[in-house]
Design an enzyme around this catalytic site. Sequence first.
Site, PDB file in Angstrom:
ATOM      1  N   HIS A  34       0.843  -1.193   0.000  1.00  0.00           N
ATOM      2  CA  HIS A  34       0.000   0.000   0.000  1.00  0.00           C
ATOM      3  C   HIS A  34       0.877   1.242   0.000  1.00  0.00           C
ATOM      4  O   HIS A  34       1.825   1.321   0.786  1.00  0.00           O
ATOM      5  CB  HIS A  34      -0.903  -0.001   1.232  1.00  0.00           C
ATOM      6  CG  HIS A  34      -1.702   1.256   1.373  1.00  0.00           C
ATOM      7  ND1 HIS A  34      -2.423   1.795   0.331  1.00  0.00           N
ATOM      8  CD2 HIS A  34      -1.885   2.097   2.430  1.00  0.00           C
ATOM      9  CE1 HIS A  34      -3.023   2.897   0.750  1.00  0.00           C
ATOM     10  NE2 HIS A  34      -2.699   3.115   2.013  1.00  0.00           N
ATOM     11  N   HIS A  66       0.673   5.830  -0.957  1.00  0.00           N
ATOM     12  CA  HIS A  66      -0.056   7.005  -1.444  1.00  0.00           C
ATOM     13  C   HIS A  66       0.816   7.702  -2.496  1.00  0.00           C
ATOM     14  O   HIS A  66       0.918   8.929  -2.496  1.00  0.00           O
ATOM     15  CB  HIS A  66      -0.348   7.987  -0.299  1.00  0.00           C
ATOM     16  CG  HIS A  66      -1.122   7.409   0.832  1.00  0.00           C
ATOM     17  ND1 HIS A  66      -1.081   7.914   2.107  1.00  0.00           N
ATOM     18  CD2 HIS A  66      -1.986   6.353   0.885  1.00  0.00           C
ATOM     19  CE1 HIS A  66      -1.860   7.198   2.904  1.00  0.00           C
ATOM     20  NE2 HIS A  66      -2.413   6.233   2.192  1.00  0.00           N
ATOM     21  N   ASP A  84       2.083  -4.364 -20.561  1.00  0.00           N
ATOM     22  CA  ASP A  84       2.915  -5.468 -20.068  1.00  0.00           C
ATOM     23  C   ASP A  84       2.542  -5.858 -18.636  1.00  0.00           C
ATOM     24  O   ASP A  84       2.262  -7.023 -18.346  1.00  0.00           O
ATOM     25  CB  ASP A  84       4.401  -5.039 -20.036  1.00  0.00           C
ATOM     26  CG  ASP A  84       5.034  -4.938 -21.405  1.00  0.00           C
ATOM     27  OD1 ASP A  84       4.475  -5.445 -22.390  1.00  0.00           O
ATOM     28  OD2 ASP A  84       6.127  -4.324 -21.468  1.00  0.00           O
ATOM     29  N   HIS A 136      -7.906   7.866  -1.896  1.00  0.00           N
ATOM     30  CA  HIS A 136      -6.997   7.282  -0.908  1.00  0.00           C
ATOM     31  C   HIS A 136      -5.615   6.999  -1.499  1.00  0.00           C
ATOM     32  O   HIS A 136      -4.690   7.768  -1.272  1.00  0.00           O
ATOM     33  CB  HIS A 136      -7.647   6.022  -0.320  1.00  0.00           C
ATOM     34  CG  HIS A 136      -6.835   5.387   0.752  1.00  0.00           C
ATOM     35  ND1 HIS A 136      -7.255   4.296   1.483  1.00  0.00           N
ATOM     36  CD2 HIS A 136      -5.596   5.669   1.216  1.00  0.00           C
ATOM     37  CE1 HIS A 136      -6.324   3.957   2.358  1.00  0.00           C
ATOM     38  NE2 HIS A 136      -5.309   4.769   2.218  1.00  0.00           N
ATOM     39  N   TYR A 178       8.327 -13.176 -21.189  1.00  0.00           N
ATOM     40  CA  TYR A 178       9.314 -12.341 -20.510  1.00  0.00           C
ATOM     41  C   TYR A 178       9.237 -12.501 -18.998  1.00  0.00           C
ATOM     42  O   TYR A 178      10.240 -12.759 -18.347  1.00  0.00           O
ATOM     43  CB  TYR A 178       9.081 -10.865 -20.884  1.00  0.00           C
ATOM     44  CG  TYR A 178       9.959  -9.905 -20.124  1.00  0.00           C
ATOM     45  CD1 TYR A 178      11.243  -9.620 -20.573  1.00  0.00           C
ATOM     46  CD2 TYR A 178       9.517  -9.298 -18.952  1.00  0.00           C
ATOM     47  CE1 TYR A 178      12.068  -8.753 -19.884  1.00  0.00           C
ATOM     48  CE2 TYR A 178      10.331  -8.435 -18.264  1.00  0.00           C
ATOM     49  CZ  TYR A 178      11.599  -8.158 -18.728  1.00  0.00           C
ATOM     50  OH  TYR A 178      12.399  -7.307 -18.038  1.00  0.00           O
TER      51      TYR A 178
HETATM   52 ZN   LIG Z   1      -3.440   4.696   3.042  1.00  0.00          ZN
END
Ligand SMILES: [Zn+2]
Length: 224
Positions: A95, A97, A120, A160, A214
């Site tokens: 995660h 930002h 790709d 977010h 690949y």
């Molecule tokens: Zn967050």
Amino acid sequence: MIERELRETVARLHGELTRYGLVAWTAGNVSARVPGRDLMIIKPSGVDYDDLSADNMVLCDLDGVPVEGDLSPSSDTAAHAYVYRAMPEVGGVVHTHSTYATAWAARGESIPCWLTAQADEFGGEIPVGPFALIGGDDIGKGIVSTLTGHRSPAVLMRNHGVFTIGRTARAAVKAAVMCEDVARTAHLARALGQPVPMAQADIDALYDRYQNVYGQRPAPATTT
Ligand SMILES: [Zn+2]
């Protein structure tokens, strides 16, 4: 032994988030599933990236509850745990930002596929997921509902930021790096004009080649 290696891997992979400029302060996290066990390893909450080590990674069950130590896990642990419960093929979750990708999320706009590198890695658009408040399963549900059956390993959670998945934590980190890279280029391209669409057949051909020729060799035994 596997758990020790995974702790080292997850701690080290956080260095990639800072190296590629994907995070500010402590706002980003990596986790890995412990293979064959209902456990995951994730960043501790609020610890500086420079201070992360194998020893302070937090071992949690797949409900996001720590099973040892006294450090609190990342505040995003519930979302990571939900993904591991719902998507057994996923071995790593990230995660961030990161700036450009999150700008698309702020507009609630998926990133159209205008680049071969995006075809790709993502096989087409990078989708937007629903708005969800932190604290329960809503973010996890939004990630899973958006990415299930989708080629993209990245979702832009509205207002977010980015969540990525992979067979390993390293693959999920790579997807986070690539997501920001294509988000930045797509942003710049559109800022100065109208990007040229790609034919779906070309996107399909690029994706197939990259994933099967690949990119997609058998997973190595390690989880790095
Ligand atoms: Zn967050």
